[in-house]
Design a protein around this motif. Structure first.
Motif, PDB file in Angstrom:
ATOM      1  N   ARG A  62      13.847 -31.180 -29.332  1.00  0.00           N
ATOM      2  CA  ARG A  62      14.348 -29.950 -28.713  1.00  0.00           C
ATOM      3  C   ARG A  62      13.569 -28.708 -29.160  1.00  0.00           C
ATOM      4  N   PRO A  63      13.360 -28.473 -30.459  1.00  0.00           N
ATOM      5  CA  PRO A  63      12.606 -27.263 -30.821  1.00  0.00           C
ATOM      6  C   PRO A  63      11.164 -27.284 -30.322  1.00  0.00           C
ATOM      7  N   VAL A  64      10.533 -28.454 -30.321  1.00  0.00           N
ATOM      8  CA  VAL A  64       9.149 -28.530 -29.856  1.00  0.00           C
ATOM      9  C   VAL A  64       9.077 -28.299 -28.345  1.00  0.00           C
ATOM     10  N   ALA A  65      10.008 -28.893 -27.587  1.00  0.00           N
ATOM     11  CA  ALA A  65      10.021 -28.679 -26.133  1.00  0.00           C
ATOM     12  C   ALA A  65      10.296 -27.222 -25.791  1.00  0.00           C
ATOM     13  N   LEU A  66      11.198 -26.587 -26.506  1.00  0.00           N
ATOM     14  CA  LEU A  66      11.521 -25.193 -26.219  1.00  0.00           C
ATOM     15  C   LEU A  66      10.329 -24.291 -26.504  1.00  0.00           C
ATOM     16  N   LEU A  67       9.632 -24.557 -27.599  1.00  0.00           N
ATOM     17  CA  LEU A  67       8.415 -23.795 -27.883  1.00  0.00           C
ATOM     18  C   LEU A  67       7.427 -23.935 -26.733  1.00  0.00           C
ATOM     19  N   GLY A  68       7.220 -25.165 -26.273  1.00  0.00           N
ATOM     20  CA  GLY A  68       6.243 -25.401 -25.227  1.00  0.00           C
ATOM     21  C   GLY A  68       6.575 -24.701 -23.922  1.00  0.00           C
ATOM     22  N   LEU A 101      14.170 -25.332 -16.869  1.00  0.00           N
ATOM     23  CA  LEU A 101      15.113 -26.413 -17.180  1.00  0.00           C
ATOM     24  C   LEU A 101      14.422 -27.771 -17.157  1.00  0.00           C
ATOM     25  N   ALA A 102      13.623 -28.029 -16.104  1.00  0.00           N
ATOM     26  CA  ALA A 102      12.943 -29.319 -16.008  1.00  0.00           C
ATOM     27  C   ALA A 102      11.922 -29.477 -17.113  1.00  0.00           C
ATOM     28  N   GLY A 103      11.195 -28.396 -17.427  1.00  0.00           N
ATOM     29  CA  GLY A 103      10.214 -28.475 -18.497  1.00  0.00           C
ATOM     30  C   GLY A 103      10.848 -28.830 -19.825  1.00  0.00           C
ATOM     31  N   PHE A 104      11.983 -28.199 -20.112  1.00  0.00           N
ATOM     32  CA  PHE A 104      12.659 -28.473 -21.384  1.00  0.00           C
ATOM     33  C   PHE A 104      13.294 -29.860 -21.384  1.00  0.00           C
ATOM     34  N   SER A 105      14.124 -30.151 -20.410  1.00  0.00           N
ATOM     35  CA  SER A 105      14.894 -31.398 -20.425  1.00  0.00           C
ATOM     36  C   SER A 105      14.003 -32.624 -20.293  1.00  0.00           C
ATOM     37  N   THR A 106      13.006 -32.551 -19.410  1.00  0.00           N
ATOM     38  CA  THR A 106      12.114 -33.691 -19.229  1.00  0.00           C
ATOM     39  C   THR A 106      11.283 -33.928 -20.474  1.00  0.00           C
TER      40      THR A 106
END
Length: 356
Positions: A97-103, A191-196
């Motif tokens: 989660r933290p890595v996806a949110l950063l990205g 949303l898709a970028g984070f969740s996927t």
């Protein structure tokens, strides 16, 4: 579900690629307007074309290598700390989660919200995609969308020329794209970028923990490029997508009438033995690998680029550790149909066994 269900690869692929016959905009097939917001994922050509072009050009103009480097740095720090301890940790919460949110925030050029609060919003909205099966998830999803819209308004007000969002806003008028389409597509992409990306990373980590030979193979050879796609094929986060039939057609021996809904089970297609040899095995050198984990064609998953960057960074980080990744408990999953990944993934690192 009140729809036809496709499980074979050869049936699923045309559903994703033939927008003339199978509509993302269900009103083209005679369904009532739902008030659903027009976005990259819900428009069809010709309305879809300028929106897709605007976002695609903006995506290509982003410094994806720099974003990937920052994702790798964050993943390296977390995984390095955890690999020096035998104490278990929740990979989904502490890494994915933290890595996806950063990205996704660096991609869009916005400030990062607190990871825990945004993860709760994202979870409510992604579970809302299953409202046809679980009606009770609809109200929380609508509340989460209202809150996310409030945050997006702040991004638009504060937006400068940084990132994808700034470029899209600057070019929208000239491209003939409405502010509404930009707004809705930005929400979908966020949303898709984070969740996927969270799902792809968590599924890949679970596969590595339960297939230790795969991690050793990654360490011992140059299979990162093909390995990224193989992990997504083996256990992709997106399980299905639905289209509405625009005109009478046939799939195999079945006649599909105008207005019928048709669902493609992407996870099933990716394990189809007619398309993939030894489909239940992780084959990191598998090529070609035309999997459907992130969709295909003009409506392919908006988070595809970030998911690939995430998995590559994860694999690169894990190859630098000398510990053996293992499950530290049973993965936990919320009841969810559209997205599939462990919401809690307890893992631990153990010293590699020395061989005489």
């Amino acid at each position: 579900m009140n729809s036809w269900v496709l499980t074979r690869y050869r049936d699923c692929l045309p559903l994703l690629t033939d927008a003339d016959t199978f509509a993302s905009d269900w009103s083209r097939a005679g369904h009532e307007e739902t008030g659903s917001a027009a976005s990259l994922q819900e428009l069809d050509p010709p309305e879809h074309t300028p929106v897709r072009r605007l976002f695609t050009v903006a995506m290509r103009n982003q410094q994806l290598d720099r974003i990937g480097s920052h994702i790798r740095d964050l993943a390296d720090g977390i995984i390095s700390r955890r690999s020096r301890s035998s104490v278990s940790f929740d990979f989904t919460a502490e890494v994915a989660r933290p890595v996806a949110l950063l990205g996704v925030c660096e991609l869009l050029g916005i400030e990062r919200p607190p990871v825990h609060s945004f993860a709760a919003l994202a979870d409510a909205m992604t579970r809302g995609m299953d409202a046809g099966l679980l009606p009770e998830v609809l109200a929380p999803a609508l509340a989460a969308r209202t809150e996310l819209n409030r945050q997006i308004a702040g991004w638009f007000d504060a937006c400068d020329t940084r990132g994808l969002l700034g470029e899209v806003l600057a070019g929208a008028q000239g491209a003939g794209v409405s502010q509404e389409a930009v707004w809705n597509s930005a929400r979908v992409l966020f949303l898709a970028g984070f969740s996927t990306a969270v799902g792809a990373a968590a599924n890949a980590a679970l596969a590595l923990a339960t297939h230790p030979d795969a991690l050793e193979q990654v360490r011992g050879s140059d299979v990162l490029r093909s390995g990224v796609d193989e992990f997504m094929r083996f256990d992709g986060p997106v399980q299905g997508t639905t289209r509405a039939c625009v005109q009478e057609t046939r799939i195999g021996d079945v006649t599909i009438m105008r207005g019928d809904l048709v669902m493609a089970l992407l996870g099933s297609a990716n394990r189809d033995p007619e398309q993939f040899q030894n489909p239940d095995d992780i084959v990191l050198t598998r090529e070609p690998n035309r999997h459907l984990a992130l969709g295909w064609g003009i409506h392919g998953c908006s988070g595809a680029i970030l998911a690939r960057i995430m998995i590559r960074a994860l694999l690169e980080s894990l190859t630098q550790t000398r510990g053996r990744l293992a499950l530290a408990g049973a993965p936990e999953r919320l009841p969810r149909a559209t997205l599939r990944y462990p919401d809690r993934l307890p893992l631990s690192f153990h010293p590699l066994e020395t061989r005489p």
